[in-house]
Design an enzyme around this catalytic site. Structure first.
Site, mmCIF file in Angstrom:
data_model
loop_
_atom_site.group_PDB
_atom_site.id
_atom_site.type_symbol
_atom_site.label_atom_id
_atom_site.label_comp_id
_atom_site.label_asym_id
_atom_site.label_seq_id
_atom_site.Cartn_x
_atom_site.Cartn_y
_atom_site.Cartn_z
ATOM 1 N N ASP A 198 0.867 -1.165 0.000
ATOM 2 C CA ASP A 198 0.000 0.000 0.000
ATOM 3 C C ASP A 198 0.914 1.229 0.000
ATOM 4 O OD1 ASP A 198 -2.302 1.658 0.379
ATOM 5 O OD2 ASP A 198 -1.885 1.691 2.527
ATOM 6 N N ASP A 242 -0.077 5.026 1.174
ATOM 7 C CA ASP A 242 -0.239 5.892 2.344
ATOM 8 C C ASP A 242 -0.154 5.090 3.642
ATOM 9 O OD1 ASP A 242 -0.606 8.023 0.662
ATOM 10 O OD2 ASP A 242 -2.788 7.985 0.747
#
Length: 225
Positions: A9, A11
């Site tokens: 991922d 963020d």
């Protein structure tokens, strides 16, 4: 079974733009008379821009106060504020341990992917100076369903030409871990409250290639048994 890919991922795993998202959403929310704080902002982690907006509108009791074009305009305003704030990102904005683990994965000839619901993912990677560290990037432009639907992780695996069962996904949000699990990948959660992850780490400081390979080996033994 060999580990062939690691999918990150963005963020909260590669860099922390959560506060930048919060400042942009707070400005837009204030304009329409809704107050949000950083505690509420935790609920927006790992979900799409429009889903985030709908949660904010529900939070303020204004879910039906705006039609679709108005909601699109609010989401666009938030994104413009957020994109401007990305100018503050540099290589120094990478979270602790991330440059090292990306280099270690590359040295092991294992593929690296990104699975981010941000439409700004490519620009963020450029600002961080690590766009060359990823073999394939899946972002919101490639999917119809946001996390916790597994589509973005399945898309990343397809782009990397690996089966989900041959990959590890790394997330910091509950919806993201749920998506990794639903995709059939092995999941690593960064941060508290992610006990549904196969491996839970307190921060990216604990993330290393050895950590990932030890986890992979332990899961492989469990599957065989």
């Amino acid at each position: 079974m060999m580990l062939k890919a690691v999918v990150f991922d963005l963020d909260g795993v590669i860099t922390d733009t959560a506060h930048l998202h919060f400042l942009a959403w707070r400005a837009v929310a204030q304009e329409i008379g809704i107050a949000i704080d950083e505690t509420f902002n935790e609920e927006l982690k790992g979900i799409s821009r429009m889903d985030s907006l709908m949660r904010i509108l529900r939070h303020g009791g204004k879910e039906k106060a705006f039609d679709h074009p108005q909601r699109l305009a609010l989401a666009s305003k938030k994104n413009a504020l957020y994109v401007r704030s990305l100018a503050s990102l540099t290589h120094e904005s990478l979270l602790p341990g991330i440059p090292e683990v990306l280099a270690e994965i590359r040295a092991a000839n294992v593929r690296t992917g990104l699975a981010s619901v941000s439409l700004n993912a490519s620009g963020i990677l450029r600002a961080l100076g690590i766009q060359q560290a990823f073999d394939f990037c899946a972002d919101a432009s490639r999917i119809a369903c946001s996390k916790p639907d597994p589509e973005i992780f399945l898309t990343a695996c397809a782009g990397l030409n690996v089966r989900p069962q041959e990959a590890i996904g790394i997330e910091d949000a509950a919806a993201g871990v749920e998506a990794i699990n639903a995709a059939g990948m092995q999941s690593v959660g960064i941060g508290p409250g992610l006990d549904h992850a196969g491996l839970q780490l307190r921060s990216t400081r604990e993330l290393s290639w050895k950590c990932l390979t030890d986890f992979w080996a332990s899961r492989t033994v469990l599957i065989r048994n």
